[in-house]
Write a protein that holds these residues in place. Structure first.
Motif, short mmCIF file in Angstrom:
data_model
loop_
_atom_site.label_atom_id
_atom_site.label_comp_id
_atom_site.label_asym_id
_atom_site.label_seq_id
_atom_site.Cartn_x
_atom_site.Cartn_y
_atom_site.Cartn_z
N GLN A 58 -8.54 -6.03 -7.32
CA GLN A 58 -8.30 -5.78 -5.90
C GLN A 58 -9.09 -6.78 -5.05
O GLN A 58 -8.58 -7.34 -4.09
CB GLN A 58 -8.73 -4.35 -5.54
CG GLN A 58 -7.94 -3.29 -6.28
CD GLN A 58 -8.56 -1.91 -6.11
OE1 GLN A 58 -8.40 -1.30 -5.06
NE2 GLN A 58 -9.27 -1.46 -7.10
N ASN A 59 -10.33 -6.99 -5.44
CA ASN A 59 -11.16 -7.98 -4.75
C ASN A 59 -10.54 -9.36 -4.86
O ASN A 59 -10.50 -10.12 -3.89
CB ASN A 59 -12.57 -7.97 -5.37
CG ASN A 59 -13.56 -8.82 -4.61
OD1 ASN A 59 -13.54 -8.86 -3.39
ND2 ASN A 59 -14.43 -9.50 -5.33
N GLY A 62 -7.78 -9.73 -2.39
CA GLY A 62 -8.36 -9.88 -1.05
C GLY A 62 -8.91 -11.28 -0.83
O GLY A 62 -8.66 -11.91 0.20
N GLU A 89 -1.96 -2.22 -3.30
CA GLU A 89 -2.15 -2.05 -1.86
C GLU A 89 -2.64 -3.33 -1.21
O GLU A 89 -2.28 -3.64 -0.07
CB GLU A 89 -3.12 -0.90 -1.59
CG GLU A 89 -2.91 -0.34 -0.20
CD GLU A 89 -4.19 0.00 0.50
OE1 GLU A 89 -5.24 0.05 -0.15
OE2 GLU A 89 -4.13 0.20 1.72
N GLN A 90 -3.47 -4.09 -1.94
CA GLN A 90 -3.91 -5.38 -1.39
C GLN A 90 -2.71 -6.33 -1.29
O GLN A 90 -2.59 -7.09 -0.33
CB GLN A 90 -4.99 -6.00 -2.27
CG GLN A 90 -6.39 -5.44 -2.04
CD GLN A 90 -6.62 -4.05 -2.61
OE1 GLN A 90 -5.82 -3.55 -3.40
NE2 GLN A 90 -7.70 -3.41 -2.22
N ASP A 94 -2.62 -6.70 2.52
CA ASP A 94 -3.31 -7.95 2.84
C ASP A 94 -2.33 -9.13 2.81
O ASP A 94 -2.33 -9.96 3.70
CB ASP A 94 -4.45 -8.22 1.84
CG ASP A 94 -5.52 -7.13 1.85
OD1 ASP A 94 -5.44 -6.25 2.73
OD2 ASP A 94 -6.40 -7.15 0.97
#
Lengths: 311, 282
Positions: A58-59, A62, A89-90, A94
């Motif tokens: 996830q990071n 992002g 979701e990212q 994002d």
């Protein structure tokens, strides 16, 4: 990993390295799966353009978004399952929401993970990601097509998801050909039935066409490498010019190529459609080809379905 | 630190204007995260009207500081600050949350000039800020990346994935500010899911940590000066102690004002209080 490997992941590495050495804006990010595609080599050759995030997908997505919003072209490499689901979701919020220029490579798509089991399969990635606005989805049929997809993805402004196998995928293209995102490739002309496939199982569709030819059934074989945006015209033409369609893919029958094709057919030109893929189930333990065999993603089953339509 | 009294006064006035805008926007829209907006209004004011190097005439200026409102629900003061800074006309504020407005309940970077990235889902800002900070280093650019997070937001795991990565990559061009208003939807943060000891956590992750009163303009000014002047190759975090609903007595420390619009009477009362504070500055 020989220089001449035709595996999609090796072609990805070589292509992205070639492009990144000329273009300092190209970045490659990975989350502790880099060794499998030669990330150490990348770190040596393009040290300032690689980002290792550790096991934190996830990071990673992002960070890729922040890079893209700063004019970079980040390629994010991870297993297809973890990319399309853990970091979903990212990817949606994002990347897609702001149309960020991030490119994703989903490794071990479908059941290429073989005996690693269901945790490591991705039979939902296409269905999940095709519902995201701004996302383009490419499922190359072989290494050569992956190389072309990577180049096209760099030229394309906006998010692109490329799904690849694990290694040693069958070779489809012996010669050079024209690749365009969103344009299907007709590998073989035919007037009786259309076999529409995507990814490395395109090879099974070609074998099925050979089998059918021996019986006098003239099968068209279409490789839909870009599932989104879908080449509707080619699908409609197949419906108009042949008696039906068999779709073939390494994905849950819900959400994949077959669903997209069947939707176009229902809307535009009704002909019989039979879909081959993984039924709505978690799969058995087995090697990659054994799993494909178990669920009928094989040339003989494709030929059977074609015969049912033609007869 | 001796501060320019005029600057402090100017910023305090601006903070009051922004508070008034926030109340008026939420009154007109009948919705809005008023409390979490008011809590970081003073930080927002110092950033946008003193610290950030940004150019409303050229929102995409390559050397601009990057500001990310990770707690995207706190967008009322952000919209007001951007309008007052000149990124878009003040009249736009009247369209907040109306059909087809560019100003929704969470900021959309493709729609609002000056909004760096679309936010609203918590735990997303810090990872994106890292990407921007890495890009700045890669391009040898001196701009700073600043993100404001909520304290409840720190319950998201991605914040800590990012905390590791920012320290690992020694991103001294990255500053996080935590708007610690101590309340989230389900109640006090420490009761919902305790995030303390915050200072120790960030320190142990390898960050330079400062604390400040996030509703005190003088303290915000001096803390930001210290943080931006810090020389070690570490990312920086500021734990800003704030009051949810700050500046409107009946909203302060009331969790009900996390997401609630004032009615006409409440808005009148709120604006009376804000205007009174303004009068005292003159």
């Amino acid at each position: 990993m020989s220089e001449k490997s035709t595996s999609m992941r090796d072609v990805f590495r070589e292509t992205v390295l070639e492009l990144a050495e000329k273009n300092p804006d190209i970045f490659v990010l990975t989350a502790d799966v880099g060794v499998s595609f030669g990330f150490p080599t990348m770190k040596e050759r393009i040290p300032k353009q690689t980002v290792e995030t550790g096991i934190a997908e996830q990071n990673m997505v992002g960070i890729a978004t922040g890079l893209a919003h700063s004019g970079k072209i980040p390629f994010v490499f991870a297993h297809a399952f973890v990319l399309s689901m853990r970091a979903l979701e990212q990817i949606r919020t994002d990347v897609c929401y702001s149309n960020a220029n991030v490119k994703f490579v989903g490794y071990c798509g479908g059941v290429a993970g073989g005996v690693l089991g269901n945790t490591h399969h991705a039979l939902e990635d296409i269905g999940i990601l095709k519902s995201l606005p701004n996302m383009s989805i490419i499922v190359p049929a072989d290494g050569k097509e992956m190389g072309k997809a990577v180049r096209a993805a760099v030229e394309h402004k906006g998010p692109v998801y490329m799904r690849i196998g694990r290694s040693n995928e069958p070779i489809i293209y012996q010669n050079d050909y024209n690749f365009e995102m969103g344009k299907a490739v007709t590998l073989r002309e035919g007037k009786d039935i259309s076999l529409i496939a995507t990814g490395l199982v395109v090879s099974e569709a070609l074998k099925a066409a050979d089998e059918l030819a021996e019986e006098g059934i003239d099968a068209r074989v279409i490789n839909i490498h870009t599932i989104k945006p879908l080449d509707r015209e080619t699908v409609i033409r197949a419906a108009e010019e042949t008696r039906g369609i068999v779709t073939v893919e390494e994905h849950n029958l819900w959400g994949g190529l077959g669903e997209s094709v069947a939707t176009v057919i229902a809307e535009e030109k009704c002909v019989p459609v039979k879909r081959i893929g993984i039924p709505d189930t978690f799969v058995v333990i087995g090697a990659h080809p054994e799993i494909l065999e178990r669920y009928g993603i094989t040339a003989s089953n494709i030929a059977d379905k074609a015969r049912e339509i033609v007869s | 630190m001796v501060q320019d009294a005029e600057l402090v006064k100017r910023l305090k006035k601006m903070a009051a204007f922004i508070r008034r805008d926030s109340i008026q926007m939420s009154l007109k829209a009948g919705c809005g995260h008023v409390g979490p907006g008011l809590s970081w209004t003073d930080i927002c004011t110092v950033l946008f009207f003193h610290q950030l190097r940004i150019d409303p005439k050229n929102p995409d200026w390559l050397n601009r500081d990057r500001f990310i409102l990770s707690k995207g629900h706190g967008c009322l003061p952000l919209y007001s600050a951007l309008a007052r800074k000149g990124f878009f006309p003040m009249e736009k504020l009247d369209t907040f949350c109306q059909l087809d407005s560019c100003l929704g309940g969470h900021p959309d970077c493709l729609a609002v000039p000056g909004v760096e990235i679309s936010t609203g889902s918590l735990g997303h800002g810090l990872p994106i800020a890292i990407g921007m900070a890495i890009a700045a280093k890669s391009d040898n650019k001196k701009y700073r990346v600043i993100t404001v997070m909520g304290d409840g937001e720190l319950q998201e795991g991605t914040v800590w994935e990012a905390a590791m990565a920012a320290a690992h990559y020694r991103l001294d061009n990255l500053t996080g500010i935590i708007d610690c208003n101590k309340l989230e939807i389900d109640g006090p943060v420490k009761e919902v899911m305790n995030i303390e000891p915050l200072k120790d956590k960030w320190k142990s992750f390898g960050w330079y940590v400062e604390e400040m009163d996030g509703n005190d303009i003088e303290d915000i000014l001096s803390t930001l000066e210290r943080v931006f002047g810090y020389k070690e190759e570490k990312p920086r975090i500021i734990i800003a102690h704030t009051i949810k609903g700050k500046g409107v007595s009946f909203m302060e420390n009331q969790v009900v004002w996390h997401y609630k619009a004032p009615d006409n009477d409440e808005a009148r009362q709120a604006i009376r209080e804000i205007d009174l504070a303004l009068t005292k500055l003159k």
